[in-house]
Design an enzyme around this catalytic site. Sequence first.
Site, PDB file in Angstrom:
ATOM      1  CE  LYS A  62       7.468   2.662  -7.732  1.00 59.05           C
ATOM      2  NZ  LYS A  62       6.896   1.906  -6.608  1.00 59.05           N
TER       3      LYS A  62
ATOM      4  CB  THR B  18      10.202  -2.376 -12.307  1.00 58.58           C
ATOM      5  OG1 THR B  18       9.415  -2.906 -11.248  1.00 58.58           O
ATOM      6  CG2 THR B  18      11.556  -1.939 -11.773  1.00 58.58           C
TER       7      THR B  18
ATOM      8  N   GLY C  37       9.375   4.261  -2.702  1.00 58.87           N
ATOM      9  CA  GLY C  37      10.358   3.239  -3.045  1.00 58.87           C
ATOM     10  C   GLY C  37       9.771   2.191  -3.978  1.00 58.87           C
ATOM     11  CB  ALA C  38      10.896  -0.147  -6.275  1.00 55.59           C
ATOM     12  N   GLY C  39       9.154  -1.874  -3.738  1.00 57.21           N
ATOM     13  CA  GLY C  39       9.259  -2.995  -2.793  1.00 57.21           C
ATOM     14  C   GLY C  39       9.675  -2.491  -1.414  1.00 57.21           C
TER      15      GLY C  39
ATOM     16  N   GLY D 170       0.806  -1.229   0.000  1.00 58.65           N
ATOM     17  CA  GLY D 170       0.000   0.000   0.000  1.00 58.65           C
ATOM     18  C   GLY D 170       0.835   1.272   0.000  1.00 58.65           C
TER      19      GLY D 170
END
Length: 221
Positions: A40, A44, A118-120, A17
């Site tokens: 962001k 990806t 972030g990413a993950g 989330g």
Amino acid sequence: MKRKKTFFISGIDTNIGKSYATGYIASQYMSKGYKTITQKFIQTGNVGFSEDIQLHRKIMGIKLLPEDYVLLTSPIVLPYPASPHLAANMQKTTIHCESIANATRALERKFDVVLIEGAGGLMVPISENFLTIDYIQQQKYPVILVTSGRLGSINHTLLSLEALKNRDITLNSIVYNTYPKADKYIENETARYLKEYLKIHFPNATFDIIPEINIDQNKTD
Ligand SMILES: Nc1ncnc2c1ncn2[C@@H]1O[C@H](COP(=O)(O)OP(=O)(O)OP(=O)(O)O)[C@@H](O)[C@H]1O
Ligand SMILES: [Mg+2]
């Protein structure tokens, strides 16, 4: 003049989330009169645009911004839906964090608040020898950590907090996402436990709650 604020929004896992939390926190800052934008840092699974940025704008109830069209808010977009290091390998490229940091600095010059999604999670690799948490530490960003009440969240949250503490990274807040609904005893206990843990280990951090958000009610035109 209001103090400039930049935060890095991470989470205990992918799909926890972060995008919803980022959009929601951005709208809260906007309603307090702060000029606010989101970014962001690495996207990806998209080509030429970031669907997370589109989601942020939808939750904020605004149209895409000029900074979105020139990709300042999504400086790295890679097509393969995977960890950044793998998505970059698949394109036979490497991710240059300096270009991300430059884009963030450009946003900081124009906005009071910049929320970087972030990413993950924290330990996701950006390249073979450089993790997301390395980047956060290098840039000295305070972290907003998104968690939830699902089974397993206490363990994942404490592991993330331990990693932050180990590197002297400031925890601004834990954001407890109430979506999706899970077992109500586990949800209540997770929230209670994490609040108490913060009081002892991170007394300056806040515990904030994200409600379930229906984006179809957020009209952007
Ligand atoms: N507060 C919320 N209200 C309604 N739906 C939510 C909420 N939080 C999460 N969701 C649902 O869960 C999905 C995953 O949330 P989100 O996209 O914010 O995760 P994420 O952590 O940003 O994932 P990624 O790692 O891919 O960026 C969303 O597409 C949405 O369907
Ligand atoms: Mg996201």
